[in-house]
Design an enzyme around this catalytic site. Structure first.
Site, PDB file in Angstrom:
ATOM      1  N   CYS A 170     -16.513   9.047 -22.134  1.00 22.57           N
ATOM      2  CA  CYS A 170     -16.041  10.430 -22.173  1.00 22.57           C
ATOM      3  C   CYS A 170     -16.603  11.148 -20.956  1.00 22.57           C
ATOM      4  CB  CYS A 170     -16.507  11.105 -23.457  1.00 22.57           C
ATOM      5  SG  CYS A 170     -16.146  12.876 -23.502  1.00 22.57           S
ATOM      6  N   VAL A 171     -15.736  11.670 -20.127  1.00 23.85           N
ATOM      7  CA  VAL A 171     -16.174  12.256 -18.864  1.00 23.85           C
ATOM      8  C   VAL A 171     -17.088  13.456 -19.080  1.00 23.85           C
ATOM      9  CG1 VAL A 171     -14.100  13.685 -18.552  1.00 23.85           C
ATOM     10  CG2 VAL A 171     -15.419  12.970 -16.554  1.00 23.85           C
TER      11      VAL A 171
END
Length: 130
Positions: A80-81
C-alpha cells in the site's frame, strides 16, 4: 476445483508471526494446486517490501522467500503506497515525486493504492488476512 486466492498481510517481516504464517499459507495454497493472484501488504506489513532488511545468517530470509515465490509462481506483490510512505518504504518513483533522497522498495514489489486491494477483493475466490 481450483480456487484463486489473495492474501492481505498486516504484520511486519520480523517482530510478529503474521508475515511468516502468510508465506507458509501461500506455499500451501500453491502446493494444493490453487492460484495465488496477489499478496497485498498493508499497515506494518509494508515492511516486508523493504530492500534494507538483513536477517542474521541463521534466520529465515522472508524478503527473499516472497521474491522467489513471486517469480516462480507469477504472484503480484503489492505494498500500500500510503502505508509504505508513512513507514519509509519507498519506490524509485515515489522517491522522485516526493523529493526523497533514496528508495528502498525491494525488487519484485510494486506500490499500489487501496484500489489494488479492492480489485483483488472482487476477483479472488478467497481473501485471507494475516
Amino acid at each position: 476445483m481450483s480456487l484463486t486466492f489473495a492474501l492481505v498481510v498486516d504484520g511486519p517481516a520480523y517482530g510478529s508471526q503474521n508475515a511468516r504464517s502468510a508465506y507458509q499459507f501461500a506455499q500451501a495454497v500453491l502446493a494444493s494446486g490453487h492460484r495465488l493472484q496477489r499478496v497485498f501488504f498493508y499497515q506494518d506489513g509494508v515492511h516486508n517490501g523493504s530492500a534494507l532488511t538483513a536477517p542474521a545468517s541463521d534466520e529465515f530470509d522472508l524478503l527473499a522467500a516472497w521474491q522467489h515465490l513471486a517469480t516462480e509462481h507469477q504472484v503480484e506483490l503489492q505494498t500500500c503506497v500510503a502505508a509504505a510512505l508513512r513507514r519509509g518504504v519507498v519506490s524509485e518513483l515515489e522517491a522522485s515525486q516526493n523529493a526523497l533522497p533514496g528508495h528502498n522498495l525491494a525488487e519484485g514489489f510494486e506500490q499500489a493504492g487501496l484500489g489494488g486491494l479492492a480489485e483483488v477483493l472482487l476477483s479472488a475466490d478467497r481473501v485471507i488476512q494475516f
